[in-house]
Write a protein that holds these residues in place. Structure first.
Motif, PDB file in Angstrom:
ATOM      1  N   ILE A 268       0.840  -1.205   0.000  1.00  0.00           N
ATOM      2  CA  ILE A 268       0.000   0.000   0.000  1.00  0.00           C
ATOM      3  C   ILE A 268       0.869   1.247   0.000  1.00  0.00           C
ATOM      4  CG2 ILE A 268      -1.647   1.332   1.376  1.00  0.00           C
ATOM      5  CD1 ILE A 268      -2.827  -1.356   2.317  1.00  0.00           C
ATOM      6  N   VAL A 269       1.924   1.231   0.826  1.00  0.00           N
ATOM      7  CA  VAL A 269       2.840   2.384   0.899  1.00  0.00           C
ATOM      8  C   VAL A 269       3.452   2.682  -0.462  1.00  0.00           C
ATOM      9  CG1 VAL A 269       5.078   3.150   1.808  1.00  0.00           C
ATOM     10  CG2 VAL A 269       3.366   2.162   3.353  1.00  0.00           C
ATOM     11  N   GLU A 270       3.970   1.658  -1.109  1.00  0.00           N
ATOM     12  CA  GLU A 270       4.668   1.859  -2.384  1.00  0.00           C
ATOM     13  C   GLU A 270       3.727   2.361  -3.468  1.00  0.00           C
ATOM     14  OE1 GLU A 270       6.449  -1.918  -3.040  1.00  0.00           O
ATOM     15  OE2 GLU A 270       7.985  -1.658  -1.472  1.00  0.00           O
ATOM     16  N   GLN A 271       2.510   1.818  -3.503  1.00  0.00           N
ATOM     17  CA  GLN A 271       1.573   2.237  -4.547  1.00  0.00           C
ATOM     18  C   GLN A 271       1.062   3.659  -4.333  1.00  0.00           C
ATOM     19  OE1 GLN A 271      -1.484  -0.432  -5.827  1.00  0.00           O
ATOM     20  NE2 GLN A 271      -0.249  -2.266  -5.555  1.00  0.00           N
TER      21      GLN A 271
ATOM     22  N   LEU B   3       1.731  10.440  -4.629  1.00  0.00           N
ATOM     23  CA  LEU B   3       1.679  11.606  -3.749  1.00  0.00           C
ATOM     24  C   LEU B   3       2.971  12.407  -3.667  1.00  0.00           C
ATOM     25  CD1 LEU B   3      -0.279  10.154  -0.693  1.00  0.00           C
ATOM     26  CD2 LEU B   3      -1.150  11.602  -2.521  1.00  0.00           C
ATOM     27  N   GLY B   4       4.083  11.729  -3.638  1.00  0.00           N
ATOM     28  CA  GLY B   4       5.349  12.421  -3.433  1.00  0.00           C
ATOM     29  C   GLY B   4       5.607  12.740  -1.979  1.00  0.00           C
ATOM     30  N   HIS B   5       4.797  12.219  -1.052  1.00  0.00           N
ATOM     31  CA  HIS B   5       4.970  12.395   0.386  1.00  0.00           C
ATOM     32  C   HIS B   5       5.217  11.029   1.014  1.00  0.00           C
ATOM     33  CE1 HIS B   5       3.572  16.611   0.639  1.00  0.00           C
ATOM     34  NE2 HIS B   5       2.773  16.278  -0.368  1.00  0.00           N
ATOM     35  N   ASN B   6       5.843  11.039   2.178  1.00  0.00           N
ATOM     36  CA  ASN B   6       6.014   9.778   2.895  1.00  0.00           C
ATOM     37  C   ASN B   6       4.655   9.290   3.402  1.00  0.00           C
ATOM     38  OD1 ASN B   6       7.507   7.619   4.239  1.00  0.00           O
ATOM     39  ND2 ASN B   6       6.814   8.621   6.117  1.00  0.00           N
ATOM     40  N   VAL B   7       4.450   7.988   3.311  1.00  0.00           N
ATOM     41  CA  VAL B   7       3.200   7.371   3.761  1.00  0.00           C
ATOM     42  C   VAL B   7       3.544   6.285   4.772  1.00  0.00           C
ATOM     43  CG1 VAL B   7       1.202   5.978   3.079  1.00  0.00           C
ATOM     44  CG2 VAL B   7       1.974   7.867   1.614  1.00  0.00           C
TER      45      VAL B   7
ATOM     46  N   GLY C 267       3.568  15.627   6.217  1.00  0.00           N
ATOM     47  CA  GLY C 267       3.643  16.916   5.549  1.00  0.00           C
ATOM     48  C   GLY C 267       2.834  17.963   6.283  1.00  0.00           C
ATOM     49  N   ASP C 268       2.813  19.151   5.728  1.00  0.00           N
ATOM     50  CA  ASP C 268       2.053  20.258   6.319  1.00  0.00           C
ATOM     51  C   ASP C 268       0.562  19.992   6.146  1.00  0.00           C
ATOM     52  OD1 ASP C 268       0.818  22.600   7.021  1.00  0.00           O
ATOM     53  OD2 ASP C 268       2.297  23.894   6.041  1.00  0.00           O
ATOM     54  N   PRO C 269      -0.192  19.833   7.234  1.00  0.00           N
ATOM     55  CA  PRO C 269      -1.628  19.537   7.133  1.00  0.00           C
ATOM     56  C   PRO C 269      -2.383  20.553   6.290  1.00  0.00           C
ATOM     57  CG  PRO C 269      -0.881  19.292   9.385  1.00  0.00           C
ATOM     58  CD  PRO C 269       0.245  19.915   8.637  1.00  0.00           C
TER      59      PRO C 269
END
Length: 391
Positions: free
Chosen positions: A10-13, A18-22, A92-94
């Motif tokens: 799920i993280v990788e997909q 997004l370009g953000h850490n998940v 990221g910034d909310p």
């Protein structure tokens, strides 16, 4: 419960989009999937709050400093089939993430649903394979088969014929090729049951029909059928024996067809094509059966060119008709009479007598292999069909 493999998937997909850490957390709030490997195995307090409250938890910079293992971002409960199975968070910034977190959670839930659906289908396929194996196992009772059949929605009252399928030219990938055949069969007819019983052998239970079981398999597999060899069992059993399910008999007879391999390029071999031979070949060996087969073995031992054996086979193929047999052999009736006299003398069984011909028939059926036959009446040594390994 979320496992690490699924969480990381799920993280990788999602990170690709997004370009953000998940991060993906399980029901305990432990990070089980992350774009930052050093965070794996740590507890995410904001995610745990999202899980217990079933609501979105926004973490600003000030809150991140107060909570354990938390960075600024948004965390959403991860719901699958009405149950909270974990949480998913994006760093990221909310204020800049906006609706990204909700879309992220929706994407993760879709991935979960897809994976679970695949798991469900694989589980269902394994259960159908188990049912196919159970149906042909004489040790498994009818009641056990009925329970599994009802659970899977399979009508076991439909008569089925066993067909053993193998690749004509075995290769390293034969197991995968047979699994593809398996999938094609079940997609084409949900009533078909199949299971790999050996890396190179597929058991298929086909509903009885006018076209024949082997033909049904070929029709469902399309072009792939050209590379297969099929061994079709019997569709009927003796009415006097009700101790086993008919499909058990069918599977055993299919194995008999496969084990009694004639020298032939035939891709479809059926029990009904030579039923007497297959039934006899499948009998357990004991002194009585060996005694019945003794005339054929005696004839083989004294017929170095298989001429007399070939004559007996031809006589059997023509139902004991001497005139038709002489015509098929292209010999004069007197020559045929001489050969049959020799058969009677060497074997002790007169092929013109029904009992003698039957005993020779039993011996032929019990032969394990076939050899080439030389016919002396041809100047160029005509090669005919073979008739068993020499005793």
């Amino acid at each position: 419960m979320l496992d690490e493999e699924l969480a990381q998937r799920i993280v990788e997909q999602t990170m690709q989009r997004l370009g953000h850490n998940v991060n993906v957390m399980d029901q305990r709030g432990v990070i089980v999937g992350s774009g930052e490997a050093d965070r794996l195995g740590t507890v995410h307090e904001a995610a745990l709050l999202a899980i217990t409250s079933r609501r979105t938890v926004v973490v600003d910079r000030a809150a991140a400093e107060r909570l354990e293992g938390v960075r600024p971002g948004v965390n959403e409960p991860l719901v699958h089939r009405g149950q909270v199975v974990g949480a998913i968070g994006v760093s990221g910034d909310p204020d800049l993430l906006g609706e990204v977190s909700a879309l992220l959670a929706m994407t993760a839930e879709l991935i979960l649903e897809q994976v679970r659906a695949i798991d469900d289908e694989q589980s269902r396929r394994r259960q159908r394979e188990a049912l196919a194996r159970a149906l042909v196992d004489p040790v498994v009772g009818d009641a056990d088969c009925a329970v599994l059949g009802e659970r899977l929605g399979v009508d076991l009252d439909v008569p089925r014929v066993a067909v053993l399928v193998e690749v004509a030219e075995p290769r390293a990938d034969q197991g995968e090729r047979l699994r593809q055949v398996h999938r094609s069969l079940e997609r084409g007819d949900p009533r078909v049951l199949a299971a790999l019983v050996d890396p190179g052998l597929l058991l298929v239970l086909v509903p009885s029909g006018p076209s024949g079981a082997a033909e049904r398999v070929l029709a469902l597999t399309g072009r792939a059928g050209a590379a297969l060899v099929l061994h079709e069992g019997t569709a009927a059993v003796a009415a006097a024996d009700e101790s086993w399910r008919p499909v058990v008999r069918s599977a055993q007879s299919a194995h008999d067809v496969r084990e009694r391999r004639p020298v032939s390029t035939q891709r479809v071999r059926r029990h009904r094509d030579d039923e007497t031979a297959y039934l006899l070949a499948g009998l357990e060996d004991d002194w009585r059966l060996r005694a019945l087969a003794a005339p054929w073995r005696a004839l083989q031992a004294r017929d170095p060119h298989d001429v007399l054996c070939h004559t007996v086979v031809t006589l059997l193929e023509h139902g004991g008709d001497l005139l038709a047999t002489a015509g098929a052999l292209r010999v004069h009736r007197n020559t045929l009479r001489y050969r049959l006299d020799r058969v009677a003398s060497l074997s002790g069984a007169d092929p013109r007598d029904p009992e003698g011909l039957f005993r020779l028939r039993v011996g032929l059926a019990r032969s394990e292999a076939r050899a080439e036959v030389v016919q002396p009446h041809d100047d160029q040594q005509h090669i005919g069909r073979g008739h068993g390994a020499r005793a």
